[in-house]
Design an enzyme around this catalytic site. Sequence first.
Site, PDB file in Angstrom:
ATOM      1  N   ASP A 106       0.850  -1.190   0.000  1.00 21.73           N
ATOM      2  CA  ASP A 106       0.000   0.000   0.000  1.00 21.73           C
ATOM      3  C   ASP A 106       0.893   1.249   0.000  1.00 21.73           C
ATOM      4  O   ASP A 106       1.907   1.309   0.693  1.00 21.73           O
ATOM      5  CB  ASP A 106      -0.911   0.002   1.237  1.00 21.73           C
ATOM      6  CG  ASP A 106      -2.043   1.007   1.110  1.00 21.73           C
ATOM      7  OD1 ASP A 106      -3.195   0.574   0.935  1.00 21.73           O
ATOM      8  OD2 ASP A 106      -1.772   2.229   1.170  1.00 21.73           O
ATOM      9  N   ILE A 107       0.497   2.247  -0.751  1.00 20.53           N
ATOM     10  CA  ILE A 107       1.310   3.473  -0.888  1.00 20.53           C
ATOM     11  C   ILE A 107       1.346   4.282   0.419  1.00 20.53           C
ATOM     12  O   ILE A 107       2.297   5.033   0.662  1.00 20.53           O
ATOM     13  CB  ILE A 107       0.790   4.338  -2.057  1.00 20.53           C
ATOM     14  CG1 ILE A 107       1.867   5.254  -2.593  1.00 20.53           C
ATOM     15  CG2 ILE A 107      -0.461   5.116  -1.682  1.00 20.53           C
ATOM     16  CD1 ILE A 107       1.542   5.892  -3.927  1.00 20.53           C
ATOM     17  N   GLY A 158     -16.005   2.945   3.145  1.00 17.80           N
ATOM     18  CA  GLY A 158     -14.698   3.606   3.076  1.00 17.80           C
ATOM     19  C   GLY A 158     -13.894   3.252   1.840  1.00 17.80           C
ATOM     20  O   GLY A 158     -12.688   3.479   1.799  1.00 17.80           O
ATOM     21  N   GLN A 159     -14.561   2.718   0.815  1.00 22.38           N
ATOM     22  CA  GLN A 159     -13.818   2.342  -0.393  1.00 22.38           C
ATOM     23  C   GLN A 159     -13.387   3.585  -1.160  1.00 22.38           C
ATOM     24  O   GLN A 159     -14.179   4.504  -1.380  1.00 22.38           O
ATOM     25  CB  GLN A 159     -14.684   1.443  -1.288  1.00 22.38           C
ATOM     26  CG  GLN A 159     -13.907   0.850  -2.460  1.00 22.38           C
ATOM     27  CD  GLN A 159     -14.720  -0.167  -3.254  1.00 22.38           C
ATOM     28  OE1 GLN A 159     -15.919  -0.311  -3.066  1.00 22.38           O
ATOM     29  NE2 GLN A 159     -14.056  -0.866  -4.152  1.00 22.38           N
ATOM     30  N   HIS A 215     -10.172  -5.171  -3.872  1.00 20.42           N
ATOM     31  CA  HIS A 215      -8.880  -5.419  -3.238  1.00 20.42           C
ATOM     32  C   HIS A 215      -9.084  -5.902  -1.815  1.00 20.42           C
ATOM     33  O   HIS A 215     -10.048  -5.534  -1.149  1.00 20.42           O
ATOM     34  CB  HIS A 215      -7.996  -4.170  -3.244  1.00 20.42           C
ATOM     35  CG  HIS A 215      -8.665  -2.937  -2.709  1.00 20.42           C
ATOM     36  ND1 HIS A 215      -9.531  -2.179  -3.475  1.00 20.42           N
ATOM     37  CD2 HIS A 215      -8.607  -2.337  -1.495  1.00 20.42           C
ATOM     38  CE1 HIS A 215      -9.967  -1.161  -2.754  1.00 20.42           C
ATOM     39  NE2 HIS A 215      -9.427  -1.236  -1.532  1.00 20.42           N
ATOM     40  N   HIS A 247      -7.021  -5.916   1.772  1.00 18.61           N
ATOM     41  CA  HIS A 247      -5.872  -5.424   2.537  1.00 18.61           C
ATOM     42  C   HIS A 247      -5.385  -6.553   3.443  1.00 18.61           C
ATOM     43  O   HIS A 247      -6.200  -7.239   4.066  1.00 18.61           O
ATOM     44  CB  HIS A 247      -6.276  -4.272   3.461  1.00 18.61           C
ATOM     45  CG  HIS A 247      -6.813  -3.049   2.796  1.00 18.61           C
ATOM     46  ND1 HIS A 247      -6.103  -1.874   2.702  1.00 18.61           N
ATOM     47  CD2 HIS A 247      -8.012  -2.795   2.210  1.00 18.61           C
ATOM     48  CE1 HIS A 247      -6.844  -0.952   2.096  1.00 18.61           C
ATOM     49  NE2 HIS A 247      -8.005  -1.491   1.791  1.00 18.61           N
TER      50      HIS A 247
HETATM   51  P1  5GP Z   1      -9.759   1.411   0.164  1.00 20.02           P
HETATM   52  O1  5GP Z   1     -10.022   2.555   1.096  1.00 20.02           O
HETATM   53  O2  5GP Z   1     -10.362   1.620  -1.206  1.00 20.02           O
HETATM   54  O3  5GP Z   1     -10.157   0.079   0.769  1.00 20.02           O
HETATM   55  O4  5GP Z   1      -8.191   1.310   0.020  1.00 20.02           O
HETATM   56  C1  5GP Z   1      -7.473   1.814  -1.047  1.00 20.02           C
HETATM   57  C2  5GP Z   1      -6.007   1.744  -0.658  1.00 20.02           C
HETATM   58  O5  5GP Z   1      -5.222   1.977  -1.818  1.00 20.02           O
HETATM   59  C3  5GP Z   1      -5.586   2.781   0.390  1.00 20.02           C
HETATM   60  O6  5GP Z   1      -5.078   2.108   1.530  1.00 20.02           O
HETATM   61  C4  5GP Z   1      -4.543   3.623  -0.336  1.00 20.02           C
HETATM   62  O7  5GP Z   1      -3.482   4.009   0.508  1.00 20.02           O
HETATM   63  C5  5GP Z   1      -4.075   2.692  -1.454  1.00 20.02           C
HETATM   64  N1  5GP Z   1      -3.610   3.372  -2.651  1.00 20.02           N
HETATM   65  C6  5GP Z   1      -4.221   4.423  -3.278  1.00 20.02           C
HETATM   66  N2  5GP Z   1      -3.523   4.773  -4.379  1.00 20.02           N
HETATM   67  C7  5GP Z   1      -2.480   3.916  -4.462  1.00 20.02           C
HETATM   68  C8  5GP Z   1      -1.406   3.776  -5.397  1.00 20.02           C
HETATM   69  O8  5GP Z   1      -1.285   4.515  -6.388  1.00 20.02           O
HETATM   70  N3  5GP Z   1      -0.497   2.797  -5.153  1.00 20.02           N
HETATM   71  C9  5GP Z   1      -0.611   1.957  -4.084  1.00 20.02           C
HETATM   72  N4  5GP Z   1       0.334   1.023  -3.934  1.00 20.02           N
HETATM   73  N5  5GP Z   1      -1.616   2.061  -3.175  1.00 20.02           N
HETATM   74  C10 5GP Z   1      -2.536   3.026  -3.372  1.00 20.02           C
END
Ligand code: 5GP
Length: 121
Positions: A33-34, A97-98, A104, A106
Amino acid sequence: MKYDKNNIFARILRKELPAQVVYEDEYALAFHDIAPRAPIHILVIPKGAYVSFFDFSEKASSAEIMGFTKAIHNVIASLDLKNKGFWTLSSHGEEGGQVVFHYHVHIFSGRRPSQITPLHS
Ligand code: 5GP
């Protein structure tokens, strides 16, 4: 929600954007994760175009579901997290929170769910 083929993870899958990849097979790609919220914070994504768990579990083939589940298993095994401990999370929609609308999962380790700061505290 309709799948947007230009979402960030679709672009990572097509290698248009860089990622720190830790695992790849026919069904899945896994990368760091970034903005990690735990010492280990990996994202595992299926190669197919699915918006979320709900979309994936409704439309994906049995082979894709099995392959993706096994890929998550392989990531956990390759990082030696079985004994250390880990937790998984999958978000769906605004209330879930998506932020990125490609399914994906985590994988977190080194920090417990209760230690993650709520977004709206
Ligand atoms: P969500 O909130 O949709 O479940 O999680 C999305 C995740 O993607 C977040 O934890 C965010 O930090 C990660 N993320 C967003 N943009 C990027 C990216 O460009 N590269 C990577 N490796 N992770 C990302």
